[in-house]
Motif scaffolding. Sequence first.
Motif, PDB file in Angstrom:
ATOM      1  N   THR A  66     -11.716  -0.530  -2.437  1.00  0.00           N
ATOM      2  CA  THR A  66     -11.944   0.743  -1.742  1.00  0.00           C
ATOM      3  C   THR A  66     -13.427   1.007  -1.513  1.00  0.00           C
ATOM      4  O   THR A  66     -13.784   1.979  -0.872  1.00  0.00           O
TER       5      THR A  66
ATOM      6  N   LEU B 111      -6.190  -5.401  -7.337  1.00  0.00           N
ATOM      7  CA  LEU B 111      -7.046  -4.220  -7.264  1.00  0.00           C
ATOM      8  C   LEU B 111      -7.418  -4.016  -5.804  1.00  0.00           C
ATOM      9  O   LEU B 111      -7.905  -4.938  -5.150  1.00  0.00           O
ATOM     10  N   LEU B 112      -7.169  -2.830  -5.299  1.00  0.00           N
ATOM     11  CA  LEU B 112      -7.467  -2.509  -3.914  1.00  0.00           C
ATOM     12  C   LEU B 112      -8.961  -2.280  -3.754  1.00  0.00           C
ATOM     13  O   LEU B 112      -9.550  -1.472  -4.468  1.00  0.00           O
TER      14      LEU B 112
ATOM     15  N   ILE C 192       0.863  -1.183   0.000  1.00  0.00           N
ATOM     16  CA  ILE C 192       0.000   0.000   0.000  1.00  0.00           C
ATOM     17  C   ILE C 192       0.896   1.229   0.000  1.00  0.00           C
ATOM     18  O   ILE C 192       1.898   1.274   0.705  1.00  0.00           O
ATOM     19  N   THR C 193       0.505   2.234  -0.772  1.00  0.00           N
ATOM     20  CA  THR C 193       1.213   3.505  -0.747  1.00  0.00           C
ATOM     21  C   THR C 193       0.187   4.627  -0.634  1.00  0.00           C
ATOM     22  O   THR C 193      -0.953   4.464  -1.044  1.00  0.00           O
ATOM     23  N   GLY C 194       0.599   5.744  -0.057  1.00  0.00           N
ATOM     24  CA  GLY C 194      -0.296   6.896   0.073  1.00  0.00           C
ATOM     25  C   GLY C 194      -0.839   7.035   1.478  1.00  0.00           C
ATOM     26  O   GLY C 194      -0.516   6.266   2.376  1.00  0.00           O
TER      27      GLY C 194
ATOM     28  N   VAL D 229      -5.159   5.964  -1.276  1.00  0.00           N
ATOM     29  CA  VAL D 229      -4.202   4.870  -1.255  1.00  0.00           C
ATOM     30  C   VAL D 229      -4.236   4.128  -2.584  1.00  0.00           C
ATOM     31  O   VAL D 229      -5.253   4.098  -3.274  1.00  0.00           O
ATOM     32  N   SER D 230      -3.117   3.556  -2.912  1.00  0.00           N
ATOM     33  CA  SER D 230      -3.022   2.749  -4.119  1.00  0.00           C
ATOM     34  C   SER D 230      -2.016   1.636  -3.853  1.00  0.00           C
ATOM     35  O   SER D 230      -1.427   1.557  -2.771  1.00  0.00           O
ATOM     36  N   LEU D 231      -1.834   0.806  -4.850  1.00  0.00           N
ATOM     37  CA  LEU D 231      -0.893  -0.306  -4.722  1.00  0.00           C
ATOM     38  C   LEU D 231       0.379   0.009  -5.477  1.00  0.00           C
ATOM     39  O   LEU D 231       0.368   0.674  -6.516  1.00  0.00           O
ATOM     40  N   THR D 232       1.482  -0.477  -4.965  1.00  0.00           N
ATOM     41  CA  THR D 232       2.773  -0.333  -5.608  1.00  0.00           C
ATOM     42  C   THR D 232       3.504  -1.666  -5.503  1.00  0.00           C
ATOM     43  O   THR D 232       3.140  -2.519  -4.697  1.00  0.00           O
TER      44      THR D 232
ATOM     45  N   THR E 247     -10.256   6.914  -0.033  1.00  0.00           N
ATOM     46  CA  THR E 247      -9.429   7.443  -1.120  1.00  0.00           C
ATOM     47  C   THR E 247      -8.009   7.616  -0.604  1.00  0.00           C
ATOM     48  O   THR E 247      -7.749   7.461   0.587  1.00  0.00           O
TER      49      THR E 247
END
Length: 186
Positions: free
Chosen positions: A166, A163-164, A128-130, A152-155, A150
């Motif tokens: 959300t 797919l996260l 997870i990033t963000g 956060v995204s994946l790296t 909202t």
Amino acid sequence: AKDLLITGLTADSKPYDRTRAATLSGTAALSGVVSGETLSLAGSPTAEFADAEAGTNKAVTVTGYTLNGSTAANYNLVAPALTADITPKILPLSGLANVTKEYDGTREITLTNLTSLTGVIAPDDVQITGTAVGRFLNALVGTNKTLTLTGVSLTGAQAANYLLETNLPVTGSITQRRLVLSGIAP
């Protein structure tokens, strides 16, 4: 030799699972048999995606069929040209319980209690990033209020295969703001 097509099959889409294995649906049939000849399919068919990565309209190769019958040597068996999707694997977030903030007139809350991703297939590199931000439907005090997520995204090297999630059924509370009176003389 006359080409004999295998028809009647479709490749099934699947969620990412780190394998190339594919499944087939339908009933295999032969197209192009000369009238009056009797031929049948045999063998142990297998199906594989071109690669294991998530994507759409990915080629699926079918192998393992053989042809039986007295005139089988007169034919060239042609496997079907199939495609299917490998969809990203959905990763739920954990640590989204007891989301509470004190009333401040805004709908947003920074979520610092996200603990980990669940469901990453080892040894895939996904993180997870963000900064996770929860957004209430309104800024009013209340309990069991729905939140959207909202920020956060994946790296990582295999992040595109995931797919996260959300749109979780996450709820939280906005509590009353405590006011401190000052300037009152006894």
